[in-house]
Design a protein around this motif. Structure first.
Motif, PDB file in Angstrom:
ATOM      1  N   SER A  10      -5.569  -2.807 -14.893  1.00  0.00           N
ATOM      2  CA  SER A  10      -5.000  -4.041 -14.383  1.00  0.00           C
ATOM      3  C   SER A  10      -5.773  -5.246 -14.910  1.00  0.00           C
ATOM      4  O   SER A  10      -7.014  -5.261 -14.909  1.00  0.00           O
ATOM      5  CB  SER A  10      -5.035  -4.052 -12.852  1.00  0.00           C
ATOM      6  OG  SER A  10      -4.609  -5.302 -12.353  1.00  0.00           O
ATOM      7  N   ALA A  11      -5.043  -6.247 -15.392  1.00  0.00           N
ATOM      8  CA  ALA A  11      -5.665  -7.477 -15.861  1.00  0.00           C
ATOM      9  C   ALA A  11      -5.893  -8.454 -14.714  1.00  0.00           C
ATOM     10  O   ALA A  11      -6.590  -9.457 -14.881  1.00  0.00           O
ATOM     11  CB  ALA A  11      -4.788  -8.131 -16.924  1.00  0.00           C
ATOM     12  N   MET A  12      -5.289  -8.169 -13.551  1.00  0.00           N
ATOM     13  CA  MET A  12      -5.392  -9.067 -12.404  1.00  0.00           C
ATOM     14  C   MET A  12      -6.454  -8.615 -11.408  1.00  0.00           C
ATOM     15  O   MET A  12      -7.169  -9.422 -10.831  1.00  0.00           O
ATOM     16  CB  MET A  12      -4.033  -9.159 -11.706  1.00  0.00           C
ATOM     17  CG  MET A  12      -2.913  -9.684 -12.601  1.00  0.00           C
ATOM     18  SD  MET A  12      -3.166 -11.406 -13.106  1.00  0.00           S
ATOM     19  CE  MET A  12      -3.025 -12.220 -11.528  1.00  0.00           C
ATOM     20  N   GLU A  13      -6.516  -7.313 -11.181  1.00  0.00           N
ATOM     21  CA  GLU A  13      -7.481  -6.787 -10.210  1.00  0.00           C
ATOM     22  C   GLU A  13      -8.581  -6.008 -10.928  1.00  0.00           C
ATOM     23  O   GLU A  13      -8.310  -5.220 -11.841  1.00  0.00           O
ATOM     24  CB  GLU A  13      -6.791  -5.866  -9.188  1.00  0.00           C
ATOM     25  CG  GLU A  13      -5.775  -6.575  -8.307  1.00  0.00           C
ATOM     26  CD  GLU A  13      -4.383  -6.533  -8.899  1.00  0.00           C
ATOM     27  OE1 GLU A  13      -4.229  -5.916  -9.973  1.00  0.00           O
ATOM     28  OE2 GLU A  13      -3.475  -7.134  -8.314  1.00  0.00           O
ATOM     29  N   SER A  18     -14.112   4.597  -9.984  1.00  0.00           N
ATOM     30  CA  SER A  18     -14.950   5.309  -9.025  1.00  0.00           C
ATOM     31  C   SER A  18     -14.085   5.724  -7.845  1.00  0.00           C
ATOM     32  O   SER A  18     -12.916   5.328  -7.756  1.00  0.00           O
ATOM     33  CB  SER A  18     -16.095   4.393  -8.549  1.00  0.00           C
ATOM     34  OG  SER A  18     -15.567   3.282  -7.842  1.00  0.00           O
ATOM     35  N   PRO A  19     -14.612   6.503  -6.926  1.00  0.00           N
ATOM     36  CA  PRO A  19     -13.839   6.866  -5.731  1.00  0.00           C
ATOM     37  C   PRO A  19     -13.360   5.637  -4.960  1.00  0.00           C
ATOM     38  O   PRO A  19     -12.254   5.636  -4.412  1.00  0.00           O
ATOM     39  CB  PRO A  19     -14.833   7.696  -4.910  1.00  0.00           C
ATOM     40  CG  PRO A  19     -15.734   8.297  -5.928  1.00  0.00           C
ATOM     41  CD  PRO A  19     -15.885   7.256  -6.995  1.00  0.00           C
ATOM     42  N   GLU A  20     -14.194   4.568  -4.942  1.00  0.00           N
ATOM     43  CA  GLU A  20     -13.779   3.351  -4.265  1.00  0.00           C
ATOM     44  C   GLU A  20     -12.585   2.708  -4.973  1.00  0.00           C
ATOM     45  O   GLU A  20     -11.704   2.114  -4.351  1.00  0.00           O
ATOM     46  CB  GLU A  20     -14.942   2.348  -4.210  1.00  0.00           C
ATOM     47  CG  GLU A  20     -16.090   2.748  -3.316  1.00  0.00           C
ATOM     48  CD  GLU A  20     -17.020   3.764  -3.969  1.00  0.00           C
ATOM     49  OE1 GLU A  20     -16.797   4.090  -5.168  1.00  0.00           O
ATOM     50  OE2 GLU A  20     -17.928   4.247  -3.289  1.00  0.00           O
ATOM     51  N   GLY A  21     -12.572   2.843  -6.311  1.00  0.00           N
ATOM     52  CA  GLY A  21     -11.469   2.298  -7.088  1.00  0.00           C
ATOM     53  C   GLY A  21     -10.158   2.994  -6.772  1.00  0.00           C
ATOM     54  O   GLY A  21      -9.092   2.367  -6.734  1.00  0.00           O
ATOM     55  N   ILE A  22     -10.242   4.305  -6.541  1.00  0.00           N
ATOM     56  CA  ILE A  22      -9.033   5.057  -6.172  1.00  0.00           C
ATOM     57  C   ILE A  22      -8.478   4.533  -4.860  1.00  0.00           C
ATOM     58  O   ILE A  22      -7.264   4.344  -4.696  1.00  0.00           O
ATOM     59  CB  ILE A  22      -9.355   6.561  -6.070  1.00  0.00           C
ATOM     60  CG1 ILE A  22      -9.783   7.104  -7.438  1.00  0.00           C
ATOM     61  CG2 ILE A  22      -8.149   7.327  -5.539  1.00  0.00           C
ATOM     62  CD1 ILE A  22     -10.235   8.546  -7.404  1.00  0.00           C
ATOM     63  N   LEU A  23      -9.360   4.283  -3.893  1.00  0.00           N
ATOM     64  CA  LEU A  23      -8.948   3.767  -2.589  1.00  0.00           C
ATOM     65  C   LEU A  23      -8.346   2.370  -2.728  1.00  0.00           C
ATOM     66  O   LEU A  23      -7.287   2.075  -2.144  1.00  0.00           O
ATOM     67  CB  LEU A  23     -10.144   3.733  -1.638  1.00  0.00           C
ATOM     68  CG  LEU A  23      -9.877   3.182  -0.235  1.00  0.00           C
ATOM     69  CD1 LEU A  23      -8.825   4.022   0.481  1.00  0.00           C
ATOM     70  CD2 LEU A  23     -11.172   3.136   0.572  1.00  0.00           C
ATOM     71  N   LEU A  24      -8.990   1.513  -3.536  1.00  0.00           N
ATOM     72  CA  LEU A  24      -8.502   0.151  -3.723  1.00  0.00           C
ATOM     73  C   LEU A  24      -7.141   0.139  -4.414  1.00  0.00           C
ATOM     74  O   LEU A  24      -6.230  -0.615  -4.043  1.00  0.00           O
ATOM     75  CB  LEU A  24      -9.521  -0.645  -4.542  1.00  0.00           C
ATOM     76  CG  LEU A  24      -9.142  -2.100  -4.879  1.00  0.00           C
ATOM     77  CD1 LEU A  24      -8.902  -2.897  -3.609  1.00  0.00           C
ATOM     78  CD2 LEU A  24     -10.228  -2.750  -5.730  1.00  0.00           C
ATOM     79  N   GLU A  29      -1.281  -0.696  -4.289  1.00  0.00           N
ATOM     80  CA  GLU A  29       0.060  -0.150  -4.520  1.00  0.00           C
ATOM     81  C   GLU A  29       0.870  -0.154  -3.231  1.00  0.00           C
ATOM     82  O   GLU A  29       2.067  -0.478  -3.228  1.00  0.00           O
ATOM     83  CB  GLU A  29      -0.046   1.273  -5.065  1.00  0.00           C
ATOM     84  CG  GLU A  29      -0.538   1.346  -6.505  1.00  0.00           C
ATOM     85  CD  GLU A  29      -0.712   2.779  -6.974  1.00  0.00           C
ATOM     86  OE1 GLU A  29      -0.553   3.701  -6.127  1.00  0.00           O
ATOM     87  OE2 GLU A  29      -0.996   2.990  -8.161  1.00  0.00           O
ATOM     88  N   GLY A  30       0.212   0.196  -2.119  1.00  0.00           N
ATOM     89  CA  GLY A  30       0.905   0.193  -0.835  1.00  0.00           C
ATOM     90  C   GLY A  30       1.339  -1.199  -0.423  1.00  0.00           C
ATOM     91  O   GLY A  30       2.461  -1.389   0.081  1.00  0.00           O
ATOM     92  N   MET A  31       0.478  -2.188  -0.641  1.00  0.00           N
ATOM     93  CA  MET A  31       0.823  -3.565  -0.297  1.00  0.00           C
ATOM     94  C   MET A  31       1.981  -4.077  -1.153  1.00  0.00           C
ATOM     95  O   MET A  31       2.907  -4.733  -0.645  1.00  0.00           O
ATOM     96  CB  MET A  31      -0.402  -4.465  -0.476  1.00  0.00           C
ATOM     97  CG  MET A  31      -1.512  -4.221   0.543  1.00  0.00           C
ATOM     98  SD  MET A  31      -2.974  -5.230   0.225  1.00  0.00           S
ATOM     99  CE  MET A  31      -2.285  -6.886   0.412  1.00  0.00           C
ATOM    100  N   ASN A  32       1.952  -3.787  -2.447  1.00  0.00           N
ATOM    101  CA  ASN A  32       3.038  -4.218  -3.332  1.00  0.00           C
ATOM    102  C   ASN A  32       4.361  -3.582  -2.941  1.00  0.00           C
ATOM    103  O   ASN A  32       5.415  -4.231  -2.954  1.00  0.00           O
ATOM    104  CB  ASN A  32       2.695  -3.872  -4.783  1.00  0.00           C
ATOM    105  CG  ASN A  32       1.561  -4.716  -5.329  1.00  0.00           C
ATOM    106  OD1 ASN A  32       1.328  -5.829  -4.864  1.00  0.00           O
ATOM    107  ND2 ASN A  32       0.839  -4.188  -6.312  1.00  0.00           N
ATOM    108  N   GLN A  33       4.307  -2.287  -2.599  1.00  0.00           N
ATOM    109  CA  GLN A  33       5.520  -1.596  -2.166  1.00  0.00           C
ATOM    110  C   GLN A  33       6.050  -2.193  -0.872  1.00  0.00           C
ATOM    111  O   GLN A  33       7.266  -2.353  -0.692  1.00  0.00           O
ATOM    112  CB  GLN A  33       5.221  -0.097  -1.978  1.00  0.00           C
ATOM    113  CG  GLN A  33       6.421   0.741  -1.576  1.00  0.00           C
ATOM    114  CD  GLN A  33       7.456   0.813  -2.690  1.00  0.00           C
ATOM    115  OE1 GLN A  33       7.134   0.613  -3.857  1.00  0.00           O
ATOM    116  NE2 GLN A  33       8.694   1.079  -2.323  1.00  0.00           N
TER     117      GLN A  33
END
Length: 226
Positions: A10-13, A18-24, A29-33
């Motif tokens: 992502s160029a924006m975020e 890392s595992p934290e990146g997976i969570l983020l 994705e959930g917020m966008n949906q």
């Protein structure tokens, strides 16, 4: 993309690997949906409320109607033609003959000659009775009725009867509802031939996925019958 081993950057975020990146990433994705679904819901709600009030929400104005602001009105010049088409067809006149007579009288479809496809489309439009359907929603304040429900139902019944190939009364068609024939023009196959007929002996077989030219279809039928 992930299933095919493609990594998304992502160029924006700034999402860390890392595992934290997976969570983020999952959170974003959930917020966008959520925002996408909410926008869709609000849009549908707004369109529904507008139609309930009898307001036009955009699109093409069909022959027989005119638009005044947000309200659909009956076009006094075109509406009698719509009524004539429905009445003549419901009374047994063919679409080809209706089109031929309209064009012979110089009656235009908003500047263009009437076509058989145009008339068939008109005969299938329930909105000419004042009923407009979108999914499971039914609106009765949007389109003023031009054709009575009885005439529309008579025309629709005849459309259905002709649509499955029974054009001659008191004749039984053995392949009615089982076969859709095709016509090859310049060796180009325009439509798939579909049939659930199969040879009882198992030598000739055609399924709903079969694609065949008319000549092959005829030979298959003759082999099966003989």
């Amino acid at each position: 993309l992930k299933d095919n081993g493609i990594k998304i950057l992502s160029a924006m975020e700034n999402i860390p690997d890392s595992p934290e990146g997976i969570l983020l990433e999952s959170l974003l994705e959930g917020m966008n949906q959520y925002y996408s679904e909410e926008l869709s819901q609000k849009t549908k709600r707004g369109l529904n409320e507008s139609r309930l009030k009898g307001n036009f929400c955009g699109g093409k104005i069909n022959y027989g109607y005119s638009l005044n602001g947000q309200k659909i009105l009956i076009n006094e010049e075109e509406a009698p033609i719509v009524q004539e088409i429905f009445t003549e067809y419901a009374n047994g006149k063919s679409v080809c003959k209706i089109v031929k007579e309209l064009n012979a009288r110089g009656i235009k479809n908003r500047g263009n000659p009437f076509l058989t496809s145009t008339v068939y489309t008109m005969l299938n439009r329930e909105k000419y009775t004042g009923i407009y359907r979108v999914g499971d929603n039914v609106y009765d304040k949007l389109y003023p009725p031009i054709v009575s429900v009885d005439v529309f139902q008579s025309a629709r019944k005849r459309l259905f009867e002709n649509g499955v190939g029974k054009h001659v009364p008191d004749v039984t068609y053995l392949l009615r509802g089982k076969l859709i024939a095709v016509i090859a023009v310049n060796d180009s196959l325009h439509q798939a031939a579909k049939t659930d007929m199969a040879n009882n002996a198992g030598t000739t077989h055609a399924t709903s996925q079969s694609i065949a030219r008319v000549s092959l279809l005829k030979r298959s039928c003759w082999k099966t019958l003989l």
